[in-house]
Write a protein that holds these residues in place. Sequence first.
Motif, PDB file in Angstrom:
ATOM      1  N   PRO A 254       0.808  -1.230   0.000  1.00 14.82           N
ATOM      2  CA  PRO A 254       0.000   0.000   0.000  1.00 14.82           C
ATOM      3  C   PRO A 254       0.838   1.275   0.000  1.00 14.82           C
ATOM      4  O   PRO A 254       0.485   2.249  -0.671  1.00 14.82           O
ATOM      5  N   VAL A 255       1.956   1.259   0.711  1.00 11.44           N
ATOM      6  CA  VAL A 255       2.798   2.460   0.751  1.00 11.44           C
ATOM      7  C   VAL A 255       3.399   2.743  -0.623  1.00 11.44           C
ATOM      8  O   VAL A 255       3.572   3.916  -1.010  1.00 11.44           O
ATOM      9  N   GLU A 256       3.694   1.692  -1.383  1.00 11.19           N
ATOM     10  CA  GLU A 256       4.218   1.888  -2.736  1.00 11.19           C
ATOM     11  C   GLU A 256       3.146   2.423  -3.664  1.00 11.19           C
ATOM     12  O   GLU A 256       3.405   3.322  -4.485  1.00 11.19           O
ATOM     13  N   GLU A 257       1.930   1.905  -3.556  1.00 14.40           N
ATOM     14  CA  GLU A 257       0.825   2.411  -4.377  1.00 14.40           C
ATOM     15  C   GLU A 257       0.556   3.878  -4.070  1.00 14.40           C
ATOM     16  O   GLU A 257       0.328   4.688  -4.984  1.00 14.40           O
ATOM     17  N   ALA A 258       0.590   4.232  -2.789  1.00 13.62           N
ATOM     18  CA  ALA A 258       0.316   5.623  -2.404  1.00 13.62           C
ATOM     19  C   ALA A 258       1.383   6.565  -2.943  1.00 13.62           C
ATOM     20  O   ALA A 258       1.074   7.661  -3.451  1.00 13.62           O
ATOM     21  N   GLU A 259       2.645   6.156  -2.841  1.00 14.11           N
ATOM     22  CA  GLU A 259       3.721   7.007  -3.346  1.00 14.11           C
ATOM     23  C   GLU A 259       3.609   7.191  -4.855  1.00 14.11           C
ATOM     24  O   GLU A 259       3.733   8.322  -5.367  1.00 14.11           O
ATOM     25  N   LEU A 260       3.349   6.118  -5.583  1.00 20.11           N
ATOM     26  CA  LEU A 260       3.237   6.202  -7.034  1.00 20.11           C
ATOM     27  C   LEU A 260       2.012   7.006  -7.450  1.00 20.11           C
ATOM     28  O   LEU A 260       2.054   7.766  -8.427  1.00 20.11           O
ATOM     29  N   THR A 261       0.917   6.886  -6.700  1.00 21.44           N
ATOM     30  CA  THR A 261      -0.271   7.689  -6.988  1.00 21.44           C
ATOM     31  C   THR A 261       0.064   9.168  -6.910  1.00 21.44           C
ATOM     32  O   THR A 261      -0.309   9.962  -7.790  1.00 21.44           O
ATOM     33  N   GLY A 262       0.789   9.546  -5.871  1.00 19.40           N
ATOM     34  CA  GLY A 262       1.165  10.951  -5.724  1.00 19.40           C
ATOM     35  C   GLY A 262       2.028  11.446  -6.873  1.00 19.40           C
ATOM     36  O   GLY A 262       1.846  12.566  -7.369  1.00 19.40           O
ATOM     37  N   VAL A 263       2.956  10.620  -7.333  1.00 23.06           N
ATOM     38  CA  VAL A 263       3.820  11.016  -8.441  1.00 23.06           C
ATOM     39  C   VAL A 263       3.013  11.186  -9.722  1.00 23.06           C
ATOM     40  O   VAL A 263       3.186  12.169 -10.461  1.00 23.06           O
ATOM     41  N   PHE A 264       2.112  10.251 -10.002  1.00 26.05           N
ATOM     42  CA  PHE A 264       1.273  10.366 -11.198  1.00 26.05           C
ATOM     43  C   PHE A 264       0.377  11.605 -11.113  1.00 26.05           C
ATOM     44  O   PHE A 264       0.170  12.304 -12.119  1.00 26.05           O
ATOM     45  N   GLU A 265      -0.159  11.889  -9.951  1.00 30.18           N
ATOM     46  CA  GLU A 265      -1.016  13.076  -9.803  1.00 30.18           C
ATOM     47  C   GLU A 265      -0.236  14.348 -10.103  1.00 30.18           C
ATOM     48  O   GLU A 265      -0.763  15.268 -10.744  1.00 30.18           O
ATOM     49  N   ARG A 266       0.998  14.394  -9.677  1.00 31.49           N
ATOM     50  CA  ARG A 266       1.814  15.597  -9.925  1.00 31.49           C
ATOM     51  C   ARG A 266       2.159  15.765 -11.401  1.00 31.49           C
ATOM     52  O   ARG A 266       2.421  16.886 -11.850  1.00 31.49           O
ATOM     53  N   ARG A 267       2.152  14.676 -12.162  1.00 34.29           N
ATOM     54  CA  ARG A 267       2.409  14.805 -13.601  1.00 34.29           C
ATOM     55  C   ARG A 267       1.282  15.541 -14.315  1.00 34.29           C
ATOM     56  O   ARG A 267       1.497  16.147 -15.368  1.00 34.29           O
ATOM     57  N   GLY A 268       0.068  15.473 -13.770  1.00 35.21           N
ATOM     58  CA  GLY A 268      -1.050  16.216 -14.349  1.00 35.21           C
ATOM     59  C   GLY A 268      -1.610  15.630 -15.626  1.00 35.21           C
ATOM     60  O   GLY A 268      -2.288  16.328 -16.390  1.00 35.21           O
ATOM     61  N   TRP A 269      -1.380  14.358 -15.877  1.00 33.00           N
ATOM     62  CA  TRP A 269      -1.848  13.740 -17.115  1.00 33.00           C
ATOM     63  C   TRP A 269      -3.354  13.468 -17.101  1.00 33.00           C
ATOM     64  O   TRP A 269      -3.957  13.309 -18.156  1.00 33.00           O
ATOM     65  N   ALA A 270      -3.938  13.392 -15.910  1.00 34.07           N
ATOM     66  CA  ALA A 270      -5.352  13.034 -15.813  1.00 34.07           C
ATOM     67  C   ALA A 270      -6.004  13.750 -14.634  1.00 34.07           C
ATOM     68  O   ALA A 270      -5.328  14.166 -13.685  1.00 34.07           O
ATOM     69  N   GLU A 271      -7.324  13.875 -14.714  1.00 36.65           N
ATOM     70  CA  GLU A 271      -8.059  14.485 -13.613  1.00 36.65           C
ATOM     71  C   GLU A 271      -8.096  13.586 -12.386  1.00 36.65           C
ATOM     72  O   GLU A 271      -8.111  14.045 -11.252  1.00 36.65           O
ATOM     73  N   SER A 272      -8.118  12.269 -12.618  1.00 36.88           N
ATOM     74  CA  SER A 272      -8.192  11.307 -11.526  1.00 36.88           C
ATOM     75  C   SER A 272      -7.184  10.193 -11.782  1.00 36.88           C
ATOM     76  O   SER A 272      -6.968   9.793 -12.936  1.00 36.88           O
ATOM     77  N   VAL A 273      -6.569   9.667 -10.730  1.00 36.57           N
ATOM     78  CA  VAL A 273      -5.512   8.662 -10.850  1.00 36.57           C
ATOM     79  C   VAL A 273      -5.864   7.419 -10.044  1.00 36.57           C
ATOM     80  O   VAL A 273      -6.262   7.515  -8.880  1.00 36.57           O
ATOM     81  N   TYR A 274      -5.706   6.272 -10.685  1.00 36.31           N
ATOM     82  CA  TYR A 274      -5.878   4.975 -10.020  1.00 36.31           C
ATOM     83  C   TYR A 274      -4.626   4.147 -10.259  1.00 36.31           C
ATOM     84  O   TYR A 274      -4.236   3.924 -11.409  1.00 36.31           O
ATOM     85  N   VAL A 275      -3.994   3.706  -9.184  1.00 35.36           N
ATOM     86  CA  VAL A 275      -2.766   2.908  -9.270  1.00 35.36           C
ATOM     87  C   VAL A 275      -2.978   1.602  -8.532  1.00 35.36           C
ATOM     88  O   VAL A 275      -3.491   1.582  -7.407  1.00 35.36           O
ATOM     89  N   THR A 276      -2.576   0.507  -9.158  1.00 39.49           N
ATOM     90  CA  THR A 276      -2.632  -0.797  -8.506  1.00 39.49           C
ATOM     91  C   THR A 276      -1.548  -1.697  -9.083  1.00 39.49           C
ATOM     92  O   THR A 276      -0.811  -1.291  -9.986  1.00 39.49           O
ATOM     93  N   ASN A 277      -1.458  -2.903  -8.578  1.00 41.48           N
ATOM     94  CA  ASN A 277      -0.466  -3.856  -9.054  1.00 41.48           C
ATOM     95  C   ASN A 277      -0.825  -4.340 -10.451  1.00 41.48           C
ATOM     96  O   ASN A 277      -1.995  -4.403 -10.825  1.00 41.48           O
ATOM     97  N   ASP A 278       0.194  -4.748 -11.225  1.00 39.59           N
ATOM     98  CA  ASP A 278      -0.062  -5.147 -12.610  1.00 39.59           C
ATOM     99  C   ASP A 278      -0.845  -6.448 -12.735  1.00 39.59           C
ATOM    100  O   ASP A 278      -1.392  -6.736 -13.805  1.00 39.59           O
ATOM    101  N   THR A 279      -0.940  -7.236 -11.671  1.00 37.71           N
ATOM    102  CA  THR A 279      -1.751  -8.450 -11.754  1.00 37.71           C
ATOM    103  C   THR A 279      -3.226  -8.127 -11.987  1.00 37.71           C
ATOM    104  O   THR A 279      -3.953  -8.918 -12.581  1.00 37.71           O
ATOM    105  N   PHE A 280      -3.667  -6.957 -11.541  1.00 37.97           N
ATOM    106  CA  PHE A 280      -5.064  -6.589 -11.741  1.00 37.97           C
ATOM    107  C   PHE A 280      -5.358  -6.265 -13.209  1.00 37.97           C
ATOM    108  O   PHE A 280      -6.485  -6.427 -13.669  1.00 37.97           O
ATOM    109  N   ALA A 281      -4.347  -5.816 -13.948  1.00 39.62           N
ATOM    110  CA  ALA A 281      -4.532  -5.625 -15.391  1.00 39.62           C
ATOM    111  C   ALA A 281      -4.755  -6.963 -16.070  1.00 39.62           C
ATOM    112  O   ALA A 281      -5.636  -7.113 -16.926  1.00 39.62           O
ATOM    113  N   LEU A 282      -3.939  -7.945 -15.696  1.00 37.31           N
ATOM    114  CA  LEU A 282      -4.137  -9.294 -16.246  1.00 37.31           C
ATOM    115  C   LEU A 282      -5.525  -9.802 -15.923  1.00 37.31           C
ATOM    116  O   LEU A 282      -6.232 -10.315 -16.802  1.00 37.31           O
TER     117      LEU A 282
END
Length: 334
Positions: free
Chosen positions: A87-115
Amino acid sequence: MGALVPGGVLAFDAGNSKTDVALVAADGTVLGTARGGGFEPQKVGAEAAVTGLAPLVQAAAAQARLRVGDVPLVQQLSACLANADLPVEEAELTGVFERRGWAESVYVTNDTFALLRSGVDEPRGVAVVCGAGINCSGMLPDGRTARFTALGTLTGDWGGGAQLAEETFWAASRAEDGRGPATALLTALPLHYGKPSLSAVIEALHFGELSADQQLEAAPVLFQVAAAGDAVALGIVQHQAEEIVAMAVSALGRLDLLGERVTVVLGGGVLTAGHAVLLDRVTRLLAEYAPKAVPRVVDVPPVVGAALLGLDHTAAGATAQARLRAAFAPPPAA
């Protein structure tokens, strides 16, 4: 031009060896795609890892004749990332993606959920990925999930291409010096690497003549020897099947799905390589422990699942999801 794609999704499926990006419109139309190298925040840090994705975002946007600018590109960013295990890794990565400003809303999870999402028509089921390593996840439409820390031996994991290669050399070495039973791996490995003996192969690995990546080639050799009926190789493959099913059954149990008809999505290089000796054993074991579960080897790239998770967040309908899947569907057999 730079403008928000209303209801659009920017999807990432980022693994250890490669990263796929898809820019998708609200109706499921694929506007742009890009592929790059692996995503390894545990080595370079979260900020640098996400910065490394910027050229892929720009490439996908360029295909759609969009410019990545000061305003968000899409409504929803959906990032399914290797090494986002805690969870701490997901939270940190979420914050980094939010700062990039690519999207209005950000969802980050492990790549197994994409599969997982790539192999089911709704966010319900379990997925096991067996590639370089092994991991598993499960999810329900109400948001409940089941997952594993998946940090290797430290967290009880067994298998994947890297460990299978090690086990192959372990068994062959013990056969060579008499500590273990005879196995055709002892002759198959030198034949594959073009060396006169197993000892010569190991020397070449030890001194760097053969690379660590070349050592991974032992895993396909294992499956070839197992398919020919070698007992030692079959034992290793059976152990892998047992671990795959153990993860799936654990996740199914935690989500109260053991007694229900549900899809178990299988992905990753080891499981998608078509090794019948492995897949048949997985199917038999799964039928024993979860009789209503239906195994399915995924037939679209996991970035589809990442995009579908994004469309789930934007409440896109079935038509949009079907259009997205169709864009990545394999060509019909000749």
